[in-house]
Design a protein around this motif. Structure first.
Motif: not given
Lengths: 237, 437
Positions: B37, B41, B45, B300, B303, B305, B307, B309-310, B313-314
């Motif tokens: 992931s 990301y 990014s 940014d 977008e 990347v 949300d 994907n974020k 990753v989290g």
């Protein structure tokens, strides 16, 4: 050389306090061979652990070679222990995964001694205890007496000024015990100071000085004039 | 001593093969999933022109009437109308500037063995190449003069050069695009700019064109848009000219503003332009305005990347944390079982620091091995992503940073998990075990 003044050691739990040592005073001179005797739970091993800086004490003053041990950090105590003290345990305490060579090498590595010098010392010490040919064996391949000799070789490799032995013959038969004792006497003759905890009165008599510990205090001591050699001569006669 | 610690660590890991394997798998799976992931990301990014980040700007104008709104967060269209693009091209402020259109042609090769094919093209001004540092293998961009007059010239990419001519310097040769001959003036070296910061409308990856023509040909050749066309009001467009005169936004516009002063001057210029257009009857709204956004702002804002994907990753880092918690408990059990040996080592002169270091080296080695295995798992994960979802083809990749990050993260994570067990075992009282061992 070793000077303990009013040393006390208290083990505390939530319910009770146990005084393992109280007002313990002892002075040991260089080259002495001292036997420490006493009933179980009297504080012999606690004394030996404090002498070897394996445990801290609750009160009093302990000086080793003029150094106040109480003021040293843990790393400082480890360094002093590594440089001046050799240990021999009743249970040998060899590291089972390491062969004899590597077991003897352990304290030398912590002292940062170079490879060539380590090799020289290890070979010399293993030869000294009669196990030079078995350097690649692991402890499990040796008898109890042989393992104790390896432990002695490990203690000697660091060329310590102090040898602390906690019932070194406790797990050995009489023949092995005698061999180990003769080895210790020989080491003492070469200049090392030895403090040996033992239950065996016969072994204690072979030391130069006999200290009896009861309830955490020295209650008696005897000085054997002539020391170990005289005891051997007497035994031989 | 460090090598000795490595030797001890290796022996220790071999001594407990099952536990070692379990810990290795735990960290490897954790790292594998995290790196999968994280790699996606990271690739999404990445700013491909970081060194010119605050120099290249996307230009936006709020052109709609008072009662109309745009769907973007700042109520600004992403693209410009033709008339605005043509007007802005007159500005003397930018160091470089280019209007752009994504278009395309049917290409008819000279070589009869090569079948005609459709090719995406980009109409741009000659500044495009210098602004985005596009490398040339042969020739160069067309003259500035052509930006004003229009002429059927083209710059082709290395891949197209190989396809049409088999490679080499083919500057001066003609290529036929939709039955019109274009003279090749430049041939690019192999080149990739991803994410495609100059036009993010149709995906950010894998779209770098192999064919470039002057923007000034747009009204002459009536170039069709192969990209997005958006309007905010109904306008009848019967002719190409109708479209050029319309309020449809369909062109990208980028300016290169090299310093703060130039950037402020351009903002002032846009403000003045809007006032001028309002006097001409356009931009009928109170909050009509222009805006410029530099590259990372643009990435940014658009977008690139998402949300999702974020969040992914989290979640993967949370999974790694669970793996680490398992490793921590296994390490704790393993190290404390070894306390008697540590007691002996302490008695023989090992300091707490040395014992601590010995154990950290062991967990570090575990981390390194876990990182390497985790890399293999991550490669598998990325492969599955690429084969399962075409939109991940370009981003489900690992660059050098990620290759290095995997073992680094793995080692650091293991050290983090190993700190407590190592600290715990180094604090054991040696005397406790020497009598009982």
């Amino acid at each position: 050389m070793l000077n303990m003044t009013n040393i006390s050691k208290v083990y505390r739990s939530e319910m009770v306090q146990t005084h393992a040592l109280r007002d313990f005073n002892l002075q040991v001179n260089e080259g002495e061979f001292i036997a420490v005797t006493g009933p179980s739970g009297s504080g012999k091993t606690t004394f030996l652990n404090i002498a070897g800086m394996l445990e801290t004490y609750t009160g009093g003053t302990y000086e080793l070679d003029g150094i106040n041990v109480g003021k040293l950090t843990d790393n400082g105590r480890a360094e002093l222990r590594n440089q001046k003290i050799g240990f021999i345990f009743q249970g040998f305490n060899l590291i089972p995964d390491l062969n004899l060579y590597e077991n003897v090498e352990v304290p030398l590595r912590y002292r940062g001694i170079k490879t060539a010098e380590r090799k020289r010392r290890i070979e010399r010490c293993l030869e000294q205890v009669g196990l030079g040919a078995r350097a690649k064996h692991v402890p499990a391949q040796l008898s109890g007496g042989q393992q104790q000799r390896v432990a002695i070789a490990r203690a000697l490799a660091g060329e310590p000024r102090f040898l602390l032995a906690d019932e070194p013959t406790g797990n050995l038969d009489s023949l092995m015990a005698r061999q180990v004792m003769e080895l210790l006497e020989s080491i003492n003759k070469d200049g090392a100071t030895i403090i040996m905890v033992t239950h065996d009165p016969e072994l204690a008599r072979r030391a130069q000085r006999n200290i009896q510990v009861v309830d955490g205090q020295i209650c008696d001591f005897k000085l054997y004039q002539g020391g170990a050699e005289q005891q051997r001569a007497t035994a031989g006669a | 001593m460090f090598i000795h610690y490595i030797d001890l660590a290796w022996r220790s890991l071999k001594r407990t093969p099952i536990v070692s394997l379990l810990m290795l798998l735990a960290i490897a799976i954790g790292i594998g999933i995290t790196m999968t992931s994280l790699s996606v990301y990271h690739m999404m990014s990445v700013n491909p022109m970081q060194h010119k980040d605050e120099q290249i700007f996307a230009v936006q104008l709020r052109t709609m009437d008072q009662d109309a709104s745009w769907w973007t967060v700042d109520n600004l269209p992403h693209q410009l109308t033709y008339q605005d693009a043509m007007n802005l091209r007159q500005s003397p402020v930018p160091f470089r500037q280019t209007a752009m259109l994504k278009t395309g042609f049917g290409v008819k090769p000279d070589n009869a063995n090569i079948a005609p094919f459709m090719e995406v093209a980009r109409a741009a001004d000659s500044d495009f190449f210098a602004m985005f540092e596009v490398p040339f293998a042969h020739g160069g961009p067309w003259d500035k003069r052509i930006d004003l007059q229009g002429e059927t010239v083209a710059v082709i990419g290395a891949e197209m050069n190989r396809k049409l001519f088999g490679g080499g310097n083919n500057v001066g040769k003609d290529i036929v695009l939709d039955s019109v001959a274009y003279r090749v003036v430049g041939i690019l070296a192999d080149w990739k700019l991803e994410p495609q910061i100059y036009d993010l409308n149709n995906g950010a990856w894998g779209n770098n064109e192999q064919l470039f023509i002057p923007f000034s040909l747009l009204p002459i050749e009536e170039l069709k848009s192969w990209g997005n066309n958006n309007g905010w009001k109904y306008e009848e467009q019967k002719t190409y000219q109708d479209k050029l005169n319309s309020e449809v936004v369909w062109l990208q516009y980028r300016v290169e503003l090299t310093d703060k002063q130039m950037q402020q001057d351009y903002r002032d210029y846009l403000a003045g332009y809007i006032k001028q257009q309002q006097q001409l009857g356009r931009f009928n709204r109170d909050d009509a305005q222009g805006d410029i956004k530099y590259i990372s702002q643009w990435l940014d804002y658009r977008e690139v990347v998402s949300d999702d994907n974020k969040v992914l990753v989290g979640l993967s880092f949370m999974f790694l944390a669970v793996c680490l918690a398992n490793i921590l408990s296994l390490l704790l059990a393993k190290f404390l079982k070894r306390a008697p040996e540590i007691g002996v080592r302490r008695a023989l002169g090992a300091s707490k620091t040395q014992v601590f270091m010995q154990h950290l080296v062991e967990v570090g080695m575990l981390g390194l091995a876990g990182g390497v295995l985790g890399l293999a798992i991550a490669q598998l994960g990325l492969h599955l992503l690429r084969s399962g979802f075409s939109r991940y083809e370009q981003v489900a990749q690992m660059d050098l940073t990620m290759w290095l990050a995997a073992p680094t993260i793995s080692i650091l994570a293991c050290l983090l998990a190993g700190c407590y067990p190592a600290w715990k075992v180094c604090r054991t009282t040696p005397a406790l075990y020497l009598k009982t061992q």
